[in-house]
Design an enzyme around this catalytic site. Structure first.
Site, mmCIF file in Angstrom:
data_model
loop_
_atom_site.group_PDB
_atom_site.id
_atom_site.type_symbol
_atom_site.label_atom_id
_atom_site.label_comp_id
_atom_site.label_asym_id
_atom_site.label_seq_id
_atom_site.Cartn_x
_atom_site.Cartn_y
_atom_site.Cartn_z
ATOM 1 N N SER A 103 63.805 -30.942 4.376
ATOM 2 C CA SER A 103 63.082 -32.015 5.071
ATOM 3 C C SER A 103 61.568 -31.897 4.965
ATOM 4 C CB SER A 103 63.465 -32.024 6.551
ATOM 5 O OG SER A 103 63.165 -30.777 7.142
ATOM 6 N N HIS A 156 59.402 -30.496 12.917
ATOM 7 C CA HIS A 156 58.575 -30.908 11.776
ATOM 8 C C HIS A 156 57.129 -31.205 12.158
ATOM 9 C CE1 HIS A 156 62.797 -32.085 10.777
ATOM 10 N NE2 HIS A 156 62.479 -31.414 9.682
ATOM 11 N N ASP A 187 58.010 -33.796 15.550
ATOM 12 C CA ASP A 187 59.244 -33.659 16.312
ATOM 13 C C ASP A 187 59.502 -32.165 16.495
ATOM 14 O OD1 ASP A 187 60.565 -32.663 14.036
ATOM 15 O OD2 ASP A 187 61.658 -34.518 13.643
#
Ligand code: NAG
Length: 351
Positions: free
Chosen positions: A36, A329, A326
């Site tokens: 990610s 991240h 978040d």
């Protein structure tokens, strides 16, 4: 006569100067593998619960568009591409809005939630690391169709290949599910992952890649989600996880050194985010941040993916004040700082 010699020498000299840019070839494309941290939206196209192509993700991206990037804006590889003067964003390989014309100057095969270990990508049914390599082979075929074989091969050898992966192997797999932990000690598991990393790099090399940057692990014990599990200890960073990351990076650096000796003509570098990110986390105000511990989205303690919802009233209004977007991240601002640091300190050799 003497004049001729001078002119001739000058001519030779200028000729040499002229040739310098050709021999130190610039990077025509950034080709990305990983999780990610560098997925611009491949997960939008697969069946998994790990997605971020909805608001408030992307609210600071061009047009305020959610793209599948796990951030409020761009991710680090986008900024790296921009720093090389290529383009401001790197598209996802599986995104049907793009084709080989776009991918020729940069493409990402990354998938949020994946890891070196096949068992890690299984957890959330995302794209396994080995499959990213299969996509890369398919991409090479398309690129040869687009540029012609000779130009495509040259292009591939000059392109910068970036790998950013590994955090999920520990935080989504080893420390959550008992299987790997019963099979391997932490030390053995690190070696197992580094074995996979080394094989991956050798495969890339066989396929013609010569410029490769592999990322180390961040201080993963300081991710807000991990701090939350440490709630009763004052939400401190989990030292154990940070130490695992540091040890892993040391081992990876040794492997990188070996591979540089082993593989003729390769330029392989370790892009280690550990110290820089920890510096941000320890001195947030120095970089203009106000919060290093919790994330912008929601309460900041645990939300990510579908739990990071646009209706959540707790989401912060200015993500630039936060290191994390978040619970897992970084914000766009952090991504920029990290990319800028890596570009100037590690990737400079490729310019
Ligand atoms: C992961 O799975 C692929 C495909 O089944 C296999 O080729 C590869 O050997 C596996 N990797 C490891 C380290 O077991």
């Amino acid at each position: 006569m003497a004049c001729n010699v001078v002119v001739f020498t000058l001519f030779l000299f200028l000729n040499l100067l002229w040739q310098v840019p050709k021999t130190s070839a610039i990077v025509p494309a950034i080709i990305v593998f990983g999780d990610s941290t560098v997925d611009p939206g491949n997960n939008n196209q697969i069946s998994t619960v790990l997605k971020s192509n909805f608001e408030p993700y992307g609210r600071d991206y061009f047009g305020g568009q959610p793209t599948g990037r796990f951030s409020n804006g761009r991710i680090a590889t986008d900024f790296v591409s921009e720093a090389f003067g290529i383009k401001p964003t790197i598209p996802a390989y599986l995104d049907p809005m793009f084709d080989i014309k776009d991918f020729a100057t940069g493409v990402s095969f990354a998938s949020a939630g994946t890891g070196y270990d096949n068992a890690t990508s299984d957890v959330l049914s995302v794209i396994p690391f080995w499959k990213e390599l299969e996509y890369y082979k398919e991409y090479q075929t398309k690129l040869r169709g687009f540029l012609g074989t000779e130009r495509a091969n040259q292009h591939l050898s000059e392109s910068l290949h970036v790998i950013s992966i590994g955090t999920n192997d520990f935080l989504e797999n080893y420390y959550i599910f008992p299987t790997r932990a019963s099979e391997y000690s932490v030390d053995q598991y690190q070696d197992f992952l580094i074995g996979i990393a080394g094989n991956f790099i050798k495969e890339l090399y066989k396929l013609g890649a010569r410029k490769i940057a592999i990322g180390g692990l961040p201080p993963m014990g300081c991710l807000p989600l991990e701090r939350t599990t440490n709630f009763f200890y004052g939400s401190r960073c989990i030292e154990e996880y940070n130490n695992v990351a540091k040890d892993f990076n040391k081992k990876l650096q040794s492997r990188v050194t070996e591979l540089n000796k082993e593989l003729n003509g390769i330029q392989l570098v370790l892009s280690n985010p550990y110290d820089k990110l920890l510096e941000l986390i320890q001195n947030p105000s120095h970089f203009g941040f106000e919060n290093a511990e919790t994330a912008c989205c929601g309460t900041g303690f645990f939300e990510m993916s579908y739990l990071c919802d646009k209706m959540n009233p707790f989401t912060c209004s200015d993500a630039n004040k936060y290191i994390f977007w978040d619970s897992f991240h970084p914000t766009e601002k952090t991504n920029f700082i990290m990319a800028d640091y890596v570009f100037k300190n590690v990737l400079a050799v490729f310019r």
